[in-house]
Design a protein around this motif. Structure first.
Motif, mmCIF file in Angstrom:
data_model
loop_
_atom_site.group_PDB
_atom_site.id
_atom_site.type_symbol
_atom_site.label_atom_id
_atom_site.label_comp_id
_atom_site.label_asym_id
_atom_site.label_seq_id
_atom_site.Cartn_x
_atom_site.Cartn_y
_atom_site.Cartn_z
ATOM 1 N N ASN A 264 10.441 9.426 -5.717
ATOM 2 C CA ASN A 264 10.166 10.038 -4.424
ATOM 3 C C ASN A 264 8.697 10.017 -4.025
ATOM 4 N N VAL A 265 7.789 10.107 -5.006
ATOM 5 C CA VAL A 265 6.363 10.089 -4.661
ATOM 6 C C VAL A 265 5.952 8.769 -4.017
ATOM 7 N N PRO A 266 6.297 7.610 -4.593
ATOM 8 C CA PRO A 266 5.947 6.353 -3.910
ATOM 9 C C PRO A 266 6.559 6.244 -2.521
ATOM 10 N N ILE A 267 7.800 6.722 -2.365
ATOM 11 C CA ILE A 267 8.433 6.682 -1.044
ATOM 12 C C ILE A 267 7.639 7.533 -0.063
ATOM 13 N N GLY A 268 7.270 8.745 -0.492
ATOM 14 C CA GLY A 268 6.523 9.634 0.386
ATOM 15 C C GLY A 268 5.165 9.095 0.758
ATOM 16 N N LEU A 269 4.455 8.531 -0.228
ATOM 17 C CA LEU A 269 3.115 7.994 0.021
ATOM 18 C C LEU A 269 3.143 6.813 0.983
ATOM 19 N N ILE A 270 3.899 5.796 0.624
ATOM 20 C CA ILE A 270 3.870 4.552 1.385
ATOM 21 C C ILE A 270 4.611 4.717 2.714
ATOM 22 N N GLY A 271 5.693 5.504 2.714
ATOM 23 C CA GLY A 271 6.443 5.719 3.944
ATOM 24 C C GLY A 271 5.621 6.432 4.999
ATOM 25 N N SER A 272 4.949 7.519 4.615
ATOM 26 C CA SER A 272 4.145 8.264 5.590
ATOM 27 C C SER A 272 2.981 7.418 6.089
ATOM 28 N N LEU A 273 2.389 6.623 5.212
ATOM 29 C CA LEU A 273 1.264 5.780 5.605
ATOM 30 C C LEU A 273 1.704 4.716 6.607
ATOM 31 N N ALA A 274 2.843 4.080 6.359
ATOM 32 C CA ALA A 274 3.340 3.023 7.254
ATOM 33 C C ALA A 274 3.668 3.580 8.639
ATOM 34 N N ILE A 275 4.341 4.718 8.680
ATOM 35 C CA ILE A 275 4.719 5.320 9.964
ATOM 36 C C ILE A 275 3.475 5.688 10.764
#
Length: 536
Positions: A264-275
């Protein structure tokens, strides 16, 4: 001072204290978006325009690219060591106590100064609403702090612009009071505030994109790539705009309270950055294309830094009254200029409501770093004393809030952002090095998330952080070594002798009644223990 706190000991401590794991990938992504979207895009768009003109769109790409590779390095360490402390903890485990101290000290600079910058950004929007909606002209000298320049190593104020920013003081102290009383965001409130910010930016994009004029985008980079001096041009704007992405590491700081952090941490980091990157590019295009984003010039036709006395004088000219670069509420200003004053006021209201949540997250992040450093013995344990009634670390929260209020009262938002960036870029640089060192020192350790092409991306991250730091304004670059020198004095006078690792106290279960400061308060956004949200 080169002693390390082994990763195994850190993980053992985390298991013993076992902060409640309740945050999932959606909550983490929303947490990241909530922490990222704030003053950076709502306010610094104007400062970026003054440095780069429409070329600020390229600046967003440069800053976002550096953040992306840094996020990959963060993801590997956060998933492998899902504990509090972010870059400080990672550095302690890999490169030793002295460098960990410098990183922790830089993170204090990042969080506290960033909170001050957001307070000043909030002030700009509230003053805009007061003047536009109520027709009341707030005294100029009480709506902005002085501008500062370095006379050698001595900061010198210029009070011609303002004396003190009263609204910034008010919002900083109000948020601090809420944190001291124990009023934290629930996951539901945090998600609601994120939706307000995203909705406001979406409305801005939908309204501005259809009225873009290509003539407003030329010249595209009036100050060139690097500008006439440090801090200007497209790259100088990227160094400042980096502040618009600061906050994604709050996801890493929350790793210890995350369900299945390895995923979940990689998803949260990269997902929020991309959006956020997509939003930023569209907002920059809409703002520049709708009313233009050309910089104002000094009396002699020279490029001037945003916030400088020469810049203020240029913005005072009637010809520059509607210039994007001169606005303290850039996005609301654009909507008013193109004929949507009510929607502009509504966007200002959205910023007014949502930006305090960013201040809360920054002050909370500051107290969390204090907690982690105090539990390691590097700072006095009394700083993290828990109030008997409020059950919050009231001393460190009050201390942080007062410092944030002072910063917001006395400095312009652009200078605060650049100073915060200096600490952030140093911390990210150290994380980029730490992930490489750990690959060499401990290649067999389980890595649930492995940074792809590590020997490409990690050096790129380190180089990118150093490159952006070098292109910050001269004054901002000087702050980090001065701040670091003060920190080293404190470390050698106190932390070096009191270090738990130095005394052989490797594990300190923080939730023990005997732990420094007592129990660690939950992360804002985490469901309350025993609640339905927690059980779900």
């Amino acid at each position: 001072m080169w002693r390390v706190k082994s990763l195994d000991a850190i993980l053992a401590t985390a298991e013993k204290k076992s902060l409640h794991r309740s945050l999932g990938p959606v909550q983490l992504t929303l947490l990241g978006i909530g922490a990222i979207i704030g003053t950076g895009i709502f306010v610094l768009t104007a400062a970026a325009s003054q440095k780069a003109g429409p070329g600020m769109m390229v600046s967003f790409v440069i800053a976002g690219a550096v953040c992306a590779v840094a996020a990959l390095c963060y993801s590997e360490l956060a998933a492998m060591a899902p504990v509090s402390g972010s870059a400080y903890t990672y550095t302690y485990a890999v490169m030793g106590e002295l460098l960990a101290w410098t990183v922790g000290w830089a993170l204090i600079l990042e969080y506290a100064v960033a909170a001050s910058a957001v307070s000043v950004g909030w002030s700009g929007y509230v003053l805009g609403l007061i003047e536009q909606g109520l027709g009341f002209n707030f005294p100029d000298l009480l709506s902005a702090g002085p501008t500062w320049s370095m006379n050698g190593f001595i900061p010198t104020p210029d009070f011609s612009v303002g004396i003190v920013n009263i609204p910034a003081i008010v919002v900083a102290l109000l948020v601090t009071g809420l944190l001291m009383l124990g009023t934290t965001e629930s996951a539901r409130v945090n998600a609601f505030l994120v939706l307000i910010k995203v909705a406001a930016l979406t409305v801005f994009i939908v309204i501005t994109l259809p009225v873009i004029k290509t003539a407003n985008l030329s010249p595209f980079a009036p100050n060139g790539m690097f500008g006439a001096y440090s801090g200007m041009g497209v790259v100088g704007a990227a160094a400042s705009i980096f502040f618009a992405y600061v906050g994604f590491d709050a996801v890493s700081t929350a790793a210890e309270e995350t369900k299945n952090p390895q995923r979940n941490v990689p998803i949260g980091l990269i997902g929020s950055l991309a959006i956020c990157t997509i939003f930023y590019l569209l907002v920059a295009l809409g703002a520049a294309g709708a009313i233009g984003a050309q910089p104002v010039l000094g009396a002699a036709g020279e490029a001037v830094q945003p916030g400088s006395p020469a810049f203020v004088a240029a913005c005072a000219l009637p010809a520059n009254a509607d210039a994007l670069v001169c606005s303290n509420e850039a996005l609301a200003h654009v909507l008013r200029v193109i004929g949507h004053p009510q929607i502009g006021n509504a966007l200002g209201t959205a910023a007014l409501l949502a930006l305090p949540s960013v201040i809360l997250m920054m002050i909370y992040g500051q107290t969390r770093i204090f907690f982690v450093m105090a539990r390691d013995g590097l700072l006095p344990e009394g700083l993290t004393k828990i109030h008997s009634k409020w059950k919050t670390p009231y001393i460190v929260t009050a201390f942080t809030g007062i410092a944030v209020a002072i910063g917001g009262a006395l400095f312009p938002v652009g200078q605060l952002a650049d100073i915060s960036n200096s600490g952030t870029l140093f911390a990210f640089f150290m994380v980029s090095i730490a992930v490489l060192v750990l690959r060499v020192k401990d290649p067999n350790r389980k890595r649930p998330f492995r940074t792809p092409l590590i020997w490409v991306f990690a050096p790129l991250s380190a180089f990118g952080c150093a490159f952006l730091f070098w292109n910050l304004p001269h004054d901002a670059k000087l702050v980090l070594p001065i701040w670091g020198a003060v920190g080293l004095v404190i470390y050698f006078l106190y932390g070096y002798r009191k270090s738990h690792v130095g005394q052989g106290l490797i594990e300190v279960p923080e939730l023990s009644p005997d732990a420094p400061g007592g129990p660690v308060p939950p992360m804002p956004g985490a469901p309350a223990p025993g609640s339905k949200e927690e059980r779900d």
